[in-house]
Scaffold this motif. Structure first.
Motif, PDB file in Angstrom:
ATOM      1  N   UNK A  29      23.123  19.826 -14.689  1.00  0.00           N
ATOM      2  CA  UNK A  29      22.765  20.813 -15.705  1.00  0.00           C
ATOM      3  C   UNK A  29      23.171  20.291 -17.076  1.00  0.00           C
ATOM      4  N   UNK A  30      22.394  20.651 -18.065  1.00  0.00           N
ATOM      5  CA  UNK A  30      22.617  20.175 -19.427  1.00  0.00           C
ATOM      6  C   UNK A  30      23.768  20.902 -20.117  1.00  0.00           C
ATOM      7  N   UNK A  31      24.023  22.144 -19.700  1.00  0.00           N
ATOM      8  CA  UNK A  31      25.040  22.942 -20.364  1.00  0.00           C
ATOM      9  C   UNK A  31      25.478  24.078 -19.457  1.00  0.00           C
ATOM     10  N   UNK A  32      26.511  24.772 -19.885  1.00  0.00           N
ATOM     11  CA  UNK A  32      27.030  25.905 -19.141  1.00  0.00           C
ATOM     12  C   UNK A  32      27.582  26.930 -20.119  1.00  0.00           C
ATOM     13  N   UNK A  41      40.353  24.946 -24.412  1.00  0.00           N
ATOM     14  CA  UNK A  41      40.303  23.928 -23.371  1.00  0.00           C
ATOM     15  C   UNK A  41      38.932  23.257 -23.313  1.00  0.00           C
ATOM     16  N   UNK A  42      37.893  24.026 -23.546  1.00  0.00           N
ATOM     17  CA  UNK A  42      36.544  23.458 -23.521  1.00  0.00           C
ATOM     18  C   UNK A  42      36.386  22.403 -24.608  1.00  0.00           C
ATOM     19  N   UNK A  43      36.891  22.677 -25.803  1.00  0.00           N
ATOM     20  CA  UNK A  43      36.679  21.760 -26.919  1.00  0.00           C
ATOM     21  C   UNK A  43      37.397  20.433 -26.738  1.00  0.00           C
ATOM     22  N   UNK A  44      38.323  20.360 -25.804  1.00  0.00           N
ATOM     23  CA  UNK A  44      38.965  19.077 -25.502  1.00  0.00           C
ATOM     24  C   UNK A  44      37.992  18.094 -24.856  1.00  0.00           C
ATOM     25  N   UNK A  65      26.724  19.323 -21.829  1.00  0.00           N
ATOM     26  CA  UNK A  65      26.981  18.177 -20.945  1.00  0.00           C
ATOM     27  C   UNK A  65      25.970  17.050 -21.138  1.00  0.00           C
ATOM     28  N   UNK A  66      24.875  17.316 -21.831  1.00  0.00           N
ATOM     29  CA  UNK A  66      23.832  16.311 -21.993  1.00  0.00           C
ATOM     30  C   UNK A  66      22.866  16.715 -23.082  1.00  0.00           C
ATOM     31  N   UNK A  67      21.781  15.956 -23.199  1.00  0.00           N
ATOM     32  CA  UNK A  67      20.801  16.189 -24.251  1.00  0.00           C
ATOM     33  C   UNK A  67      19.437  16.616 -23.713  1.00  0.00           C
ATOM     34  N   UNK A  68      19.252  16.539 -22.411  1.00  0.00           N
ATOM     35  CA  UNK A  68      17.975  16.886 -21.805  1.00  0.00           C
ATOM     36  C   UNK A  68      18.196  17.830 -20.636  1.00  0.00           C
ATOM     37  N   UNK A  69      17.177  18.619 -20.329  1.00  0.00           N
ATOM     38  CA  UNK A  69      17.256  19.525 -19.193  1.00  0.00           C
ATOM     39  C   UNK A  69      17.570  18.738 -17.918  1.00  0.00           C
ATOM     40  N   UNK A  70      18.566  19.193 -17.178  1.00  0.00           N
ATOM     41  CA  UNK A  70      18.943  18.531 -15.934  1.00  0.00           C
ATOM     42  C   UNK A  70      19.843  17.320 -16.104  1.00  0.00           C
ATOM     43  N   UNK A  71      20.275  17.056 -17.331  1.00  0.00           N
ATOM     44  CA  UNK A  71      21.122  15.879 -17.586  1.00  0.00           C
ATOM     45  C   UNK A  71      22.580  16.298 -17.745  1.00  0.00           C
ATOM     46  N   UNK A  85      36.872  21.992 -16.317  1.00  0.00           N
ATOM     47  CA  UNK A  85      35.555  22.525 -15.996  1.00  0.00           C
ATOM     48  C   UNK A  85      35.430  23.919 -16.594  1.00  0.00           C
ATOM     49  N   UNK A  86      34.380  24.199 -17.345  1.00  0.00           N
ATOM     50  CA  UNK A  86      34.190  25.576 -17.798  1.00  0.00           C
ATOM     51  C   UNK A  86      34.199  26.533 -16.610  1.00  0.00           C
ATOM     52  N   UNK A  87      34.735  27.717 -16.813  1.00  0.00           N
ATOM     53  CA  UNK A  87      34.884  28.665 -15.722  1.00  0.00           C
ATOM     54  C   UNK A  87      33.567  28.960 -15.016  1.00  0.00           C
ATOM     55  N   UNK A  88      32.476  29.054 -15.777  1.00  0.00           N
ATOM     56  CA  UNK A  88      31.189  29.384 -15.180  1.00  0.00           C
ATOM     57  C   UNK A  88      30.711  28.305 -14.212  1.00  0.00           C
TER      58      UNK A  88
END
Length: 237
Positions: A29-32, A41-44, A65-71, A85-88
């Motif tokens: 996943x590209x983001x969460x 903690x995330x900004x670390x 986590x990335x620049x493209x969908x699924x990356x 790891x982000x909680x989600x």
């Protein structure tokens, strides 16, 4: 397709959950979603950007986590290469049952269609039907995520009230000459933040909003590291 079910000892005593990391487990996943209470903690590890939902009536914070969908540039040979790891992400395949704004006790639900279900994973209950240490940890994280979600409403209201979010488009040229663009995102308007008077800043601080604002700004320093990960990935073919 999701298959949510209330987690019970009777129905899921022998259920196992795979706790590894990999694209085959749903981590490509590209983001969460990230909640303000975890921004420090995330900004670390990750840049934090903001985006309007599909209805365009509410902002969400995202760990990138990335620049493209699924990356997901943090995935590396079955490992997630980050200290947090982000909680989600960390609570998958579990979720809290019921509406986040509803009343009454929240319940732990599980997505039985998740690729994490089964195999040689961690058991959720012991032979006597008691929650395993893993499940107890998940319950705590679900509680933290739910609390953070509840608190985020006032945070985003403050950002909008003080016009502290601005559209942000990032265009990144990689070592191979290709270009990646992040569009439809927002970031903290630092110029607007500097213009706020002492009273307003004091109110933001009293409401515990000022720290996550600064953490979101600081997180943009992680963009260079994300670009470096992308360049290494390209370099390795």
């Amino acid at each position: 397709m999701l298959e949510h079910a209330l987690l019970t000892t009777e129905d899921h005593r022998k259920l196992r959950v795979r706790t590894g990391r990999g694209a085959e487990l749903g981590d490509a996943v590209m983001c969460s979603i990230a909640v303000p209470s975890e921004f420090r903690r995330v900004q670390d590890e990750y840049p934090i950007l903001f985006r309007l939902n599909d209805e365009r009536d509410r902002f969400t914070a995202l760990a990138m986590f990335g620049f493209e969908t699924g990356e997901n540039l943090f995935l590396d040979n079955g490992n997630w290469d980050a200290r947090y790891l982000p909680l989600a992400v960390d609570i998958q395949p579990f979720l809290i049952g019921g509406s986040p704004s509803g009343h009454g006790d929240k319940q732990v639900h599980i997505d039985l269609a998740s690729p994490r279900i089964g195999g040689d994973g961690v058991r959720l209950f012991d032979e006597d039907g008691r929650p395993s240490p893993y499940l107890e940890s998940i319950s705590e994280k679900l509680g933290a995520l739910d609390e953070g979600y509840q608190e985020s409403e006032s945070f985003f209201s403050a950002l909008e009230r003080h016009k502290l979010l601005e559209p942000l488009t990032l265009e990144i040229t990689l070592d191979d000459g290709s270009t990646n663009r992040l569009v439809s995102f927002h970031g903290i308007d630092e110029d607007r933040l500097r213009e706020l008077d002492a009273t307003t800043l004091g109110e933001l601080h009293a409401d515990d909003h000022l720290m996550p604002i600064f953490m979101a700004i600081a997180s943009l320093g992680r963009l260079s590291e994300l670009i470096a990960r992308k360049n290494r990935r390209i370099g390795h073919g």
